[in-house]
Design an enzyme around this catalytic site. Structure first.
Site, short mmCIF file in Angstrom:
data_model
loop_
_atom_site.label_atom_id
_atom_site.label_comp_id
_atom_site.label_asym_id
_atom_site.label_seq_id
_atom_site.Cartn_x
_atom_site.Cartn_y
_atom_site.Cartn_z
N TYR A 1 -57.13 41.73 6.32
CA TYR A 1 -56.51 40.80 7.26
C TYR A 1 -55.12 41.27 7.65
CZ TYR A 1 -53.98 36.60 8.78
OH TYR A 1 -53.19 35.71 9.47
N LYS B 1 -53.18 42.69 11.21
CA LYS B 1 -51.97 42.10 11.77
C LYS B 1 -50.84 43.14 11.87
CE LYS B 1 -53.41 37.90 12.46
NZ LYS B 1 -53.52 37.34 13.83
#
Length: 251
Positions: free
Chosen positions: A155, A159
């Site tokens: 994740y 980002k």
């Protein structure tokens, strides 16, 4: 109305994307409402905007297939009378994994949704003909990137990639009159915890409780209206990032 400016918000069927889309509609934008599976929330928002006298169109796309993501720009422009003036890449996917246990499938899925799809949407935005006047792109990040937890490996890698792409695109697209910025929200909405647990975590931040979707809408509006701000990440987290790794409340 041919003079309506058009905004496209990805992930507009739920949570923060829905709040951002509603806020931009309230500011007078004709809205492209992207969703993948949250059709009910997207329809509800579309009906709400139309009932209030606004304009909104639903646009379905699976962003785990980033080769198709850029098609959303043309679809929004065709549905609303283009070009798209504002793009908010709010759609995001989340899984918990670590370097030790991540899989290629999870890695690829999260990188596609959280990084590749926004990049190809930015590419398509910049390739519009005609280009919008005062075009603005806003990518949604996460304040926890500043004290990233290793159990969210894939994740956060997505980002981090999107944050870098924001700065590179800002440099590249500036001559076209397109500004590219990002917002890193803190604890905005409960996820899989109870409201009581969420409230207690918000209270731990330096500014205490109160941070909500309306604060992100204000940040989006500021970045749209700030003609000389580009390549910047605006952190809206009630000071959460100041607490450091291990002390920051995790939502």
């Amino acid at each position: 109305m041919a003079d309506w400016k058009i905004a496209l918000v990805t992930g507009a069927g739920k949570r923060l994307g829905k709040a951002i889309a509603r806020g931009l509609a309230d500011k007078g934008f004709a809205m492209g409402l992207h969703f993948n599976s949250s059709v009910g929330g997207a329809q509800e928002l579309r009906d709400e905007i139309v009932a209030a006298g606004g304009r909104a169109k639903l646009l379905q796309k699976d962003l785990s297939k980033p080769e198709a993501a850029g098609e959303l720009i043309g679809e929004a422009a065709a549905a609303l009378g283009g070009p798209v003036s504002v793009l908010v890449n709010s759609a995001s996917a989340f899984n918990t994994d670590s370097l030790a246990d991540l899989t290629i499938d999870t890695w690829q899925f999260l990188m596609n949704v959280n990084a590749a799809a926004p990049v190809f949407l930015m590419q398509a935005f910049a390739n519009q003909d005609p280009l919008p006047e005062g075009g603005a792109i806003i990518n949604m990040l996460d304040t926890q990137m500043l004290s990233a937890a290793p159990e969210r490996f894939s994740y956060f890698c997505g980002k981090f990639a999107l944050e870098g792409a924001t700065r590179l695109a800002a440099f590249d697209l500036g001559p076209k009159g397109i500004r590219v910025n990002a917002i890193a929200p803190g604890l905005i909405l409960p996820s899989d915890q109870t409201q009581e647990n969420f409230d207690s975590r918000q209270k731990l931040t330096p500014m205490g409780p109160g941070l909500g979707p309306e604060d992100i809408v204000k940040a989006v509006t500021y970045l749209i209206d700030a003609p000389q701000v580009t390549g910047h990440t605006l952190v809206v987290d009630a000071g959460q990032r100041l607490m450091g790794f291990g002390n920051s409340p995790i939502g």
